[in-house]
Design an enzyme around this catalytic site. Structure first.
Site, PDB file in Angstrom:
ATOM      1  N   ASP A  38       0.810  -1.220   0.000  1.00 23.84           N
ATOM      2  CA  ASP A  38       0.000   0.000   0.000  1.00 23.84           C
ATOM      3  C   ASP A  38       0.844   1.272   0.000  1.00 23.84           C
ATOM      4  O   ASP A  38       0.444   2.304   0.555  1.00 23.84           O
ATOM      5  CB  ASP A  38      -0.965   0.022   1.204  1.00 23.84           C
TER       6      ASP A  38
ATOM      7  N   LYS B 137       1.768   2.165  -5.100  1.00 22.02           N
ATOM      8  CA  LYS B 137       2.304   1.610  -6.358  1.00 22.02           C
ATOM      9  C   LYS B 137       1.380   1.919  -7.536  1.00 22.02           C
ATOM     10  O   LYS B 137       1.834   2.335  -8.606  1.00 22.02           O
ATOM     11  CB  LYS B 137       2.487   0.086  -6.222  1.00 22.02           C
TER      12      LYS B 137
ATOM     13  N   GLY C 138      -4.540  -4.288  -3.796  1.00 15.19           N
ATOM     14  CA  GLY C 138      -5.517  -3.255  -4.138  1.00 15.19           C
ATOM     15  C   GLY C 138      -4.710  -2.040  -4.522  1.00 15.19           C
ATOM     16  O   GLY C 138      -4.097  -1.396  -3.663  1.00 15.19           O
ATOM     17  N   HIS C 139      -4.617  -1.762  -5.803  1.00 18.08           N
ATOM     18  CA  HIS C 139      -3.787  -0.654  -6.291  1.00 18.08           C
ATOM     19  C   HIS C 139      -4.699   0.488  -6.730  1.00 18.08           C
ATOM     20  O   HIS C 139      -5.460   0.354  -7.691  1.00 18.08           O
ATOM     21  CB  HIS C 139      -2.892  -1.126  -7.451  1.00 18.08           C
TER      22      HIS C 139
ATOM     23  N   GLN D 167       2.044  -6.068  -3.198  1.00 18.84           N
ATOM     24  CA  GLN D 167       2.459  -6.166  -1.789  1.00 18.84           C
ATOM     25  C   GLN D 167       3.745  -5.357  -1.582  1.00 18.84           C
ATOM     26  O   GLN D 167       3.928  -4.366  -2.265  1.00 18.84           O
ATOM     27  CB  GLN D 167       2.652  -7.646  -1.365  1.00 18.84           C
TER      28      GLN D 167
HETATM   29  P1  GDP Z   1      -0.753   0.323  -3.532  1.00 22.44           P
HETATM   30  O1  GDP Z   1      -1.336  -0.976  -3.084  1.00 22.44           O
HETATM   31  O2  GDP Z   1       0.713   0.412  -3.289  1.00 22.44           O
HETATM   32  O3  GDP Z   1      -1.106   0.662  -4.957  1.00 22.44           O
HETATM   33  O4  GDP Z   1      -1.411   1.443  -2.608  1.00 22.44           O
HETATM   34  P2  GDP Z   1      -2.965   1.561  -2.204  1.00 22.44           P
HETATM   35  O5  GDP Z   1      -3.711   2.034  -3.364  1.00 22.44           O
HETATM   36  O6  GDP Z   1      -3.445   0.309  -1.540  1.00 22.44           O
HETATM   37  O7  GDP Z   1      -2.884   2.624  -1.044  1.00 22.44           O
HETATM   38  C1  GDP Z   1      -2.368   3.898  -1.246  1.00 22.44           C
HETATM   39  C2  GDP Z   1      -3.461   4.915  -0.876  1.00 22.44           C
HETATM   40  O8  GDP Z   1      -2.896   6.192  -0.766  1.00 22.44           O
HETATM   41  C3  GDP Z   1      -4.548   5.029  -1.942  1.00 22.44           C
HETATM   42  O9  GDP Z   1      -5.751   5.394  -1.326  1.00 22.44           O
HETATM   43  C4  GDP Z   1      -4.033   6.186  -2.823  1.00 22.44           C
HETATM   44  O10 GDP Z   1      -5.083   6.869  -3.494  1.00 22.44           O
HETATM   45  C5  GDP Z   1      -3.406   7.069  -1.770  1.00 22.44           C
HETATM   46  N1  GDP Z   1      -2.239   7.835  -2.194  1.00 22.44           N
HETATM   47  C6  GDP Z   1      -1.244   7.499  -3.065  1.00 22.44           C
HETATM   48  N2  GDP Z   1      -0.288   8.454  -3.092  1.00 22.44           N
HETATM   49  C7  GDP Z   1      -0.679   9.411  -2.220  1.00 22.44           C
HETATM   50  C8  GDP Z   1      -0.105  10.638  -1.777  1.00 22.44           C
HETATM   51  O11 GDP Z   1       0.990  11.042  -2.168  1.00 22.44           O
HETATM   52  N3  GDP Z   1      -0.820  11.366  -0.863  1.00 22.44           N
HETATM   53  C9  GDP Z   1      -2.017  10.945  -0.363  1.00 22.44           C
HETATM   54  N4  GDP Z   1      -2.622  11.716   0.536  1.00 22.44           N
HETATM   55  N5  GDP Z   1      -2.586   9.798  -0.766  1.00 22.44           N
HETATM   56  C10 GDP Z   1      -1.918   9.025  -1.654  1.00 22.44           C
HETATM   57  P1  IMO Z   2      -0.859  -4.206  -2.273  1.00 20.15           P
HETATM   58  O1  IMO Z   2      -0.377  -4.762  -3.574  1.00 20.15           O
HETATM   59  C1  IMO Z   2      -0.968  -4.623   2.066  1.00 20.15           C
HETATM   60  C2  IMO Z   2      -1.037  -8.686   3.664  1.00 20.15           C
HETATM   61  C3  IMO Z   2      -2.305  -9.140   4.379  1.00 20.15           C
HETATM   62  C4  IMO Z   2      -1.709 -10.132   5.361  1.00 20.15           C
HETATM   63  C5  IMO Z   2      -0.591 -10.788   4.555  1.00 20.15           C
HETATM   64  C6  IMO Z   2      -0.991 -12.099   3.891  1.00 20.15           C
HETATM   65  O2  IMO Z   2      -2.160  -3.512  -2.339  1.00 20.15           O
HETATM   66  O3  IMO Z   2       0.207  -3.420  -1.594  1.00 20.15           O
HETATM   67  P2  IMO Z   2      -2.566 -12.777   1.860  1.00 20.15           P
HETATM   68  O4  IMO Z   2      -3.921 -12.302   1.463  1.00 20.15           O
HETATM   69  O5  IMO Z   2      -1.511 -12.542   0.861  1.00 20.15           O
HETATM   70  O6  IMO Z   2      -2.602 -14.186   2.365  1.00 20.15           O
HETATM   71  O7  IMO Z   2      -2.203 -11.890   3.157  1.00 20.15           O
HETATM   72  O8  IMO Z   2      -0.219  -9.848   3.563  1.00 20.15           O
HETATM   73  N1  IMO Z   2      -1.256  -8.178   2.290  1.00 20.15           N
HETATM   74  C7  IMO Z   2      -1.184  -6.898   1.962  1.00 20.15           C
HETATM   75  N2  IMO Z   2      -1.019  -5.793   2.723  1.00 20.15           N
HETATM   76  N3  IMO Z   2      -1.062  -4.498   0.728  1.00 20.15           N
HETATM   77  C8  IMO Z   2      -1.215  -5.593  -0.054  1.00 20.15           C
HETATM   78  O9  IMO Z   2      -1.172  -5.545  -1.392  1.00 20.15           O
HETATM   79  C9  IMO Z   2      -1.329  -6.862   0.558  1.00 20.15           C
HETATM   80  N4  IMO Z   2      -1.501  -8.124   0.098  1.00 20.15           N
HETATM   81  C10 IMO Z   2      -1.450  -8.924   1.178  1.00 20.15           C
HETATM   82  O10 IMO Z   2      -2.947  -8.088   5.002  1.00 20.15           O
HETATM   83  O11 IMO Z   2      -1.111  -9.439   6.421  1.00 20.15           O
HETATM   84 MG    MG Z   3      -2.874  -1.655  -1.820  1.00 21.56          MG
END
Ligand code: GDP
Ligand code: IMO
Ligand code: MG
Length: 420
Positions: A13, A16, A40-41, A221
């Site tokens: 998270d 990415k 979840g990207h 991840q």
């Molecule tokens: P990912 O899994 O690495 O793609 O990240 P996620 O989408 O799960 O979580 C990142 C969260 O932060 C999402 O809600 C994005 O919309 C938000 N986000 C990404 N970059 C920024 C930033 O620079 N500032 C803020 N405030 N939010 C951001």
């Molecule tokens: P992105 O790509 C954050 C965490 C879960 C749990 C562990 C194992 O959005 O960054 P799993 O479902 O793989 O058996 O879970 O890994 N986890 C993540 N945490 N971002 C993710 O993906 C994750 N994918 C799995 O919360 O701790």
């Molecule tokens: Mg994510």
């Protein structure tokens, strides 16, 4: 042309999805190499937020070819929903191809995931329960079903054989679930996979490399969730690190170019496991509130804490990071003092080696930084960054030995500052 890789340096998270979407304009191809719908990207443009689980984050750029590589695991039901959402926004999408060697998550994989988690009680992993662990288990034990199998006339028999194995295991866990409904959805959803070109993507990848096309590999991840190098057993079931891109796409290590390592200006973790700089106080709550730190896949609140330089250096080392990207810097806008853990005290001894042992007594040693106390979310140029933030950036660069070339100051595509 070599393949660049973008991957998370923390516990996932890191942002990415947003950064891959921003960088896609520089690339012809974006390819996911591991993980599945546990990811979840999120990415945001025109005031709309999109969350992708299986599909690479270059999908909204029509000229960019998106590849789901052999290292990915696909749940057809979740995939179908993603496709329907993107079709609704972009019209019928065609810029996606899928490896025949990617593995399929079946309904009983999900049931097994839930049963295993329940049986662990208090020591549960905190899995997203998307069936990731059991699907990779079947891959390694040579029992899995692959995307290519859905083209075989005897796919149903293969499916039934695997299902029976799973049901026998599930009996021991007395885990009830409604297999019929899930199964119906699963078989219906296979058509949304068949609609795309199913290929041996390793050939495509190497052809593109030889044609000098620009390729970005997108990780899911984060490094500290890697099956080998993360805080085992509180990890995911794939190799999230740079080496995983070679395995998950069929490219040689010598073909890797830039490695973009992405990290938040602080840390978060969702699910169980060690998190040395976790904050249990008001500051931690503020990071969660201001950063909207709730999982993009499960909606769970993310655990929050200060930046951990010891862990960051470890992640940079394992991945061979050549450029750093710092996201969510704007979340720290209102903080008077910002802290970075520069060392750990483990069982009374100072160390700068990352330690992911679950029961080690780790005390982070912090260095304080003055906050910038100003809204940076509307800035459009690197040169406009406040002095205190520049000092924060320079400190990290000096300690880690890798330049920070992108700073993200908001969730939107536009809220991205590139260093010249
Ligand atoms: P990912 O899994 O690495 O793609 O990240 P996620 O989408 O799960 O979580 C990142 C969260 O932060 C999402 O809600 C994005 O919309 C938000 N986000 C990404 N970059 C920024 C930033 O620079 N500032 C803020 N405030 N939010 C951001
Ligand atoms: P992105 O790509 C954050 C965490 C879960 C749990 C562990 C194992 O959005 O960054 P799993 O479902 O793989 O058996 O879970 O890994 N986890 C993540 N945490 N971002 C993710 O993906 C994750 N994918 C799995 O919360 O701790
Ligand atoms: Mg994510």
């Amino acid at each position: 042309m070599k393949v660049d890789v973008l991957l998370g340096l923390q516990w996932g998270d890191e942002g990415k999805g947003k950064i891959v979407d921003v960088l896609t304009q520089r690339y012809d191809v974006v390819a996911r190499f591991q993980g599945g719908p546990n990811a979840g990207h999120s990415l945001e443009f025109n005031q709309i937020k999109h969350v992708l689980h299986t599909i690479p984050s270059g999908i909204f750029h029509k000229d960019c070819l998106n590849i789901i590589g052999n290292g990915v695991v696909i749940d057809p039901v979740i995939f179908k929903k993603e496709i329907e959402n993107i079709d609704a926004i972009c019209g019928h999408i065609e810029n996606l191809i899928i490896s025949k060697k990617a593995h399929l998550i079946t309904p009983t994989h999900r049931a097994l995931d839930a049963a295993y988690e329940k049986s662990k009680g208090d020591s549960k992993i905190g899995s997203t329960l998307k069936g990731i662990g059991p699907t990779y288990t079947d891959k390694i034990s040579r029992n899995g079903l692959r995307v290519g199998d859905i083209l075989d006339h005897n796919f149903k028999e293969k499916y039934q054989a695997l299902k029976l194995k799973h049901l026998n295991i599930l009996k021991n866990y007395s885990h009830d679930f409604d297999i019929e409904t899930y199964e119906l959805d699963f078989f219906k959803a296979l058509d949304s996979i068949r609609r795309f070109k199913l290929i041996d993507s390793e050939f495509e990848m190497n052809d593109y490399i030889n044609q000098n096309r620009k390729i970005l590999a997108e990780g899911a991840q984060g490094t500290l969730l890697d099956i080998d190098f993360g805080s085992y057993p509180f990890v995911t079931s794939s190799n999230t690190v740079t080496a995983g891109a070679c395995i998950g796409l069929g490219i040689a290590p010598s073909k890797i170019g830039e490695v973009y390592g992405i990290f938040k200006a602080y840390c978060t973790r969702v699910g169980s496991g060690p998190f040395p700089t976790e904050l249990f106080d008001h500051t931690g709550e503020e990071l969660r509130r201001i950063g909207h730190e709730f999982g993009a896949t499960t909606g769970r609140p993310r655990r929050c804490g200060w930046m951990d330089l010891v862990a960051l250096k470890y992640a940079v080392m394992i991945n061979g990071v050549t450029q750093l990207i710092m996201t969510k810097s704007d979340v720290l806008d209102s903080f008077e003092t910002i802290k970075i853990a520069t060392k750990y005290k483990v069982n009374g001894e100072l160390t700068d080696r990352y330690n992911s042992v679950y029961d080690a007594q780790i005390e982070p040693i912090y260095q304080d930084f003055s906050g910038w106390k100003t809204d940076i979310s509307k800035l459009s140029k690197w040169e406009e960054l406040p002095t205190e933030l520049t000092q924060y950036i320079q400190f990290i660069e000096k300690e880690v030995g890798v330049p920070i070339t992108i700073v993200s100051v908001g969730p939107d595509r536009e809220a991205t500052l590139l260093k010249n």
